[in-house]
Enzyme design. Structure first.
Site, PDB file in Angstrom:
ATOM      1  N   CYS A 137       0.823  -1.229   0.000  1.00  0.00           N
ATOM      2  CA  CYS A 137       0.000   0.000   0.000  1.00  0.00           C
ATOM      3  C   CYS A 137       0.849   1.269   0.000  1.00  0.00           C
ATOM      4  O   CYS A 137       0.346   2.348  -0.299  1.00  0.00           O
ATOM      5  CB  CYS A 137      -0.972  -0.003   1.169  1.00  0.00           C
ATOM      6  SG  CYS A 137      -2.273  -1.220   0.922  1.00  0.00           S
ATOM      7  N   HIS A 293      -3.221   7.280   2.121  1.00  0.00           N
ATOM      8  CA  HIS A 293      -3.640   5.980   1.587  1.00  0.00           C
ATOM      9  C   HIS A 293      -5.076   5.702   2.028  1.00  0.00           C
ATOM     10  O   HIS A 293      -5.514   6.168   3.081  1.00  0.00           O
ATOM     11  CB  HIS A 293      -2.686   4.898   2.110  1.00  0.00           C
ATOM     12  CG  HIS A 293      -3.096   3.532   1.722  1.00  0.00           C
ATOM     13  ND1 HIS A 293      -3.350   3.181   0.414  1.00  0.00           N
ATOM     14  CD2 HIS A 293      -3.327   2.410   2.465  1.00  0.00           C
ATOM     15  CE1 HIS A 293      -3.710   1.907   0.372  1.00  0.00           C
ATOM     16  NE2 HIS A 293      -3.711   1.419   1.602  1.00  0.00           N
ATOM     17  N   ASN A 323     -10.189   0.124  -0.931  1.00  0.00           N
ATOM     18  CA  ASN A 323      -8.725   0.185  -0.917  1.00  0.00           C
ATOM     19  C   ASN A 323      -8.201  -0.394  -2.237  1.00  0.00           C
ATOM     20  O   ASN A 323      -8.293  -1.596  -2.474  1.00  0.00           O
ATOM     21  CB  ASN A 323      -8.195  -0.622   0.275  1.00  0.00           C
ATOM     22  CG  ASN A 323      -6.681  -0.592   0.388  1.00  0.00           C
ATOM     23  OD1 ASN A 323      -5.984  -0.124  -0.515  1.00  0.00           O
ATOM     24  ND2 ASN A 323      -6.160  -1.105   1.491  1.00  0.00           N
TER      25      ASN A 323
HETATM   26  N1  ACO Z   1     -18.946  -7.961   8.084  1.00  0.00           N
HETATM   27  C1  ACO Z   1     -19.469  -8.160   9.298  1.00  0.00           C
HETATM   28  N2  ACO Z   1     -18.730  -8.486  10.380  1.00  0.00           N
HETATM   29  C2  ACO Z   1     -17.406  -8.606  10.200  1.00  0.00           C
HETATM   30  C3  ACO Z   1     -16.790  -8.402   8.944  1.00  0.00           C
HETATM   31  C4  ACO Z   1     -17.622  -8.077   7.869  1.00  0.00           C
HETATM   32  N3  ACO Z   1     -17.130  -7.851   6.619  1.00  0.00           N
HETATM   33  N4  ACO Z   1     -15.465  -8.585   9.085  1.00  0.00           N
HETATM   34  C5  ACO Z   1     -15.239  -8.874  10.375  1.00  0.00           C
HETATM   35  N5  ACO Z   1     -16.415  -8.907  11.047  1.00  0.00           N
HETATM   36  C6  ACO Z   1     -16.647  -9.179  12.469  1.00  0.00           C
HETATM   37  C7  ACO Z   1     -15.519  -9.979  13.088  1.00  0.00           C
HETATM   38  O1  ACO Z   1     -15.683 -11.365  12.830  1.00  0.00           O
HETATM   39  C8  ACO Z   1     -15.683  -9.643  14.545  1.00  0.00           C
HETATM   40  O2  ACO Z   1     -16.728 -10.399  15.080  1.00  0.00           O
HETATM   41  P1  ACO Z   1     -16.619 -10.986  16.583  1.00  0.00           P
HETATM   42  O3  ACO Z   1     -16.538  -9.785  17.469  1.00  0.00           O
HETATM   43  O4  ACO Z   1     -17.896 -11.782  16.726  1.00  0.00           O
HETATM   44  O5  ACO Z   1     -15.374 -11.809  16.584  1.00  0.00           O
HETATM   45  C9  ACO Z   1     -16.155  -8.194  14.513  1.00  0.00           C
HETATM   46  O6  ACO Z   1     -16.655  -7.965  13.193  1.00  0.00           O
HETATM   47  C10 ACO Z   1     -15.056  -7.204  14.811  1.00  0.00           C
HETATM   48  O7  ACO Z   1     -13.931  -7.544  14.000  1.00  0.00           O
HETATM   49  P2  ACO Z   1     -12.594  -6.708  14.055  1.00  0.00           P
HETATM   50  O8  ACO Z   1     -11.616  -7.265  13.059  1.00  0.00           O
HETATM   51  O9  ACO Z   1     -12.137  -6.568  15.445  1.00  0.00           O
HETATM   52  O10 ACO Z   1     -13.141  -5.300  13.523  1.00  0.00           O
HETATM   53  P3  ACO Z   1     -12.418  -3.916  13.430  1.00  0.00           P
HETATM   54  O11 ACO Z   1     -13.224  -2.915  14.114  1.00  0.00           O
HETATM   55  O12 ACO Z   1     -10.961  -4.026  13.762  1.00  0.00           O
HETATM   56  O13 ACO Z   1     -12.508  -3.589  11.866  1.00  0.00           O
HETATM   57  C11 ACO Z   1     -11.138  -3.666   9.881  1.00  0.00           C
HETATM   58  C12 ACO Z   1     -11.904  -4.464  10.915  1.00  0.00           C
HETATM   59  C13 ACO Z   1     -12.113  -2.806   9.119  1.00  0.00           C
HETATM   60  C14 ACO Z   1     -10.493  -4.658   8.920  1.00  0.00           C
HETATM   61  C15 ACO Z   1     -10.087  -2.791  10.561  1.00  0.00           C
HETATM   62  O14 ACO Z   1      -9.374  -3.542  11.515  1.00  0.00           O
HETATM   63  C16 ACO Z   1      -9.075  -2.157   9.611  1.00  0.00           C
HETATM   64  O15 ACO Z   1      -9.422  -1.352   8.776  1.00  0.00           O
HETATM   65  N6  ACO Z   1      -7.804  -2.499   9.723  1.00  0.00           N
HETATM   66  C17 ACO Z   1      -6.756  -1.883   8.918  1.00  0.00           C
HETATM   67  C18 ACO Z   1      -6.773  -2.328   7.493  1.00  0.00           C
HETATM   68  C19 ACO Z   1      -5.555  -1.775   6.795  1.00  0.00           C
HETATM   69  O16 ACO Z   1      -5.082  -0.683   7.094  1.00  0.00           O
HETATM   70  N7  ACO Z   1      -4.941  -2.515   5.903  1.00  0.00           N
HETATM   71  C20 ACO Z   1      -3.644  -2.070   5.404  1.00  0.00           C
HETATM   72  C21 ACO Z   1      -3.638  -1.714   4.053  1.00  0.00           C
HETATM   73  S1  ACO Z   1      -3.830  -3.043   2.982  1.00  0.00           S
HETATM   74  C22 ACO Z   1      -2.310  -3.367   2.221  1.00  0.00           C
HETATM   75  O17 ACO Z   1      -1.268  -2.969   2.595  1.00  0.00           O
HETATM   76  C23 ACO Z   1      -2.347  -4.295   1.028  1.00  0.00           C
END
Ligand code: ACO
Length: 366
Positions: A137, A293, A323
């Protein structure tokens, strides 16, 4: 604001006709911008039909409303070529004028060769070096810095810098992959950088001359397993590059510890902006346009808040495109140019963080 950068000496080392790449610093400025996104729109409701997710979860956790999906007839290089053609048109040059291609992708058409040579061939560009960058990214920030560095070698006028990714074919659209499948989309963006070896003045934070000013890049491989695609590859203990077992075990789809990445992204993006500002004797307030980003709208909002920037200074397109990895920065540039925020003379900072971990920021005068 201090003035120590306005005294930068340009041109060849005085008193010597010998070319000195250390002393010589050409002007490198953006003269063309292009972008391309596939026509097909995939909404959150569309994804909810494929897996256990819903529009409300995706919007509130990420800010994403929809993303684009490439047609089966398209490869990543095709998206890149469309963006490159638009960048060439807007710079008023042809493919024959390209002296170097630098491209970032994590989803190349082939494992070998890289995508740079395919872009070169499809554009019918001359047989110049076509360099692939693997910065995930942060890849586009690394491309800009790399192009800026190569420009100092001399002998080139126009550099094509491209960021393109086609993620939708690598994602797992089952319940098991929902934490990553909802995040990514397909797209491409490109810049033409014009190199002027004899510029009288270089861009600095103290003048309004267009050009790249500085970069800050880094990586920390100890974060590798927080976001990675394990297979295919030459892993120790695996006899083959890829097996059907790898597919069955979901080793060929992205795995992410979202919370870890989120935490590191917010900290590093803020510190990168502050560090590059400090180096140039400015504060975040002096930045006219911040282009972050697009991994998560909440990440960008936290960074914006910590830097104390108003909404209108920070560009976001994640609601429309998700993204797009290597393409997020040029897609933001295209959006900001369209809505009038990105015009000549503006002080711009890009900042990105992603898998690796890898990160980067570019400071430039548009
Ligand atoms: N729909 C519904 N529920 C979901 C989904 C979905 N698509 N995905 C996860 N959940 C659920 C999980 O299973 C979890 O359920 P549980 O509590 O019963 O276990 C709950 O939602 C919370 O999950 P978390 O992963 O803790 O959610 P979070 O608030 O952290 O959000 C997210 C997840 C959006 C992925 C976030 O962590 C994020 O944006 N992280 C950074 C991503 C990023 O920056 N990537 C880097 C760039 S990519 C690259 O370099 C190629």
């Amino acid at each position: 604001m201090n003035n120590h950068h306005s005294s930068v000496i340009v041109g060849k080392a005085s008193g010597s006709s010998r070319y000195d790449p250390v002393v010589h610093r050409p002007s490198v400025k953006v003269t063309g911008l292009g972008h391309y996104v596939p026509e097909k729109i995939v909404t959150n409701a569309d994804l909810a039909e494929l897996m256990d997710t819903n529009d409300e979860w995706i919007r509130t956790r990420t800010g994403i409303c929809e993303r684009r999906m490439a047609d089966i007839s398209q490869s990543t290089s095709d998206l890149a070529v469309e963006a490159s053609k638009e960048a060439l048109r807007s710079a008023g040059i042809g493919a024959q004028d390209i002296d170097l291609i630098v491209v970032s992708t994590i989803t190349p058409d082939y494992y070998m060769p890289g995508i740079g040579v395919l872009i070169q061939d499809k554009l019918k560009a001359p047989p110049v070096m076509a360099l692939d960058i693997r910065g995930q990214c942060a890849g586009f920030t690394w491309c800009l810095a790399t192009a800026d560095g190569y420009a100092r070698l001399g002998g080139m006028k126009n550099i094509l810098v491209v960021g393109a990714d086609l993620q939708t074919r690598i994602l797992d659209y089952s319940d098991a992959g929902r934490n990553t499948a909802v995040l990514f989309g397909d797209g491409a963006g490109a810049l033409i950088l014009r190199v002027d070896q004899d510029a009288q003045q270089l861009a600095t934070v103290d003048n309004t001359v267009s050009g790249l000013i500085d970069h800050e890049l880094g990586s920390d491989g100890s974060g590798c397993l927080s976001l990675y695609v394990k297979r295919p590859g030459m892993m120790a203990g695996k006899e083959r590059f890829m097996t059907t077992q790898d597919m069955d075990e979901r080793s060929t789809v992205p795995h992410m510890d979202g919370r870890q990445v989120f935490k590191h992204a917010t900290l590093k993006m803020e510190s990168l902006v502050r560090s590059l500002c400090k180096k140039h004797g400015i504060t975040p307030d002096d930045i006219d346009v911040l282009i972050p980003h697009q991994a998560n709208f909440r990440i960008n909002e936290m960074v914006r808040g910590k830097l104390g920037l108003p909404h209108h200074k920070v560009v976001n397109v994640i609601d429309k495109y998700g993204n797009t990895t290597s393409a997020t920065l040029p897609l933001c540039m295209a959006e900001a140019q369209k809505d009038g925020r990105l015009v000549r003379g503006k002080l711009v900072m890009t900042v990105a963080f992603g898998s690796g971990f890898s990160w980067g920021a570019n400071l430039l005068r548009w």
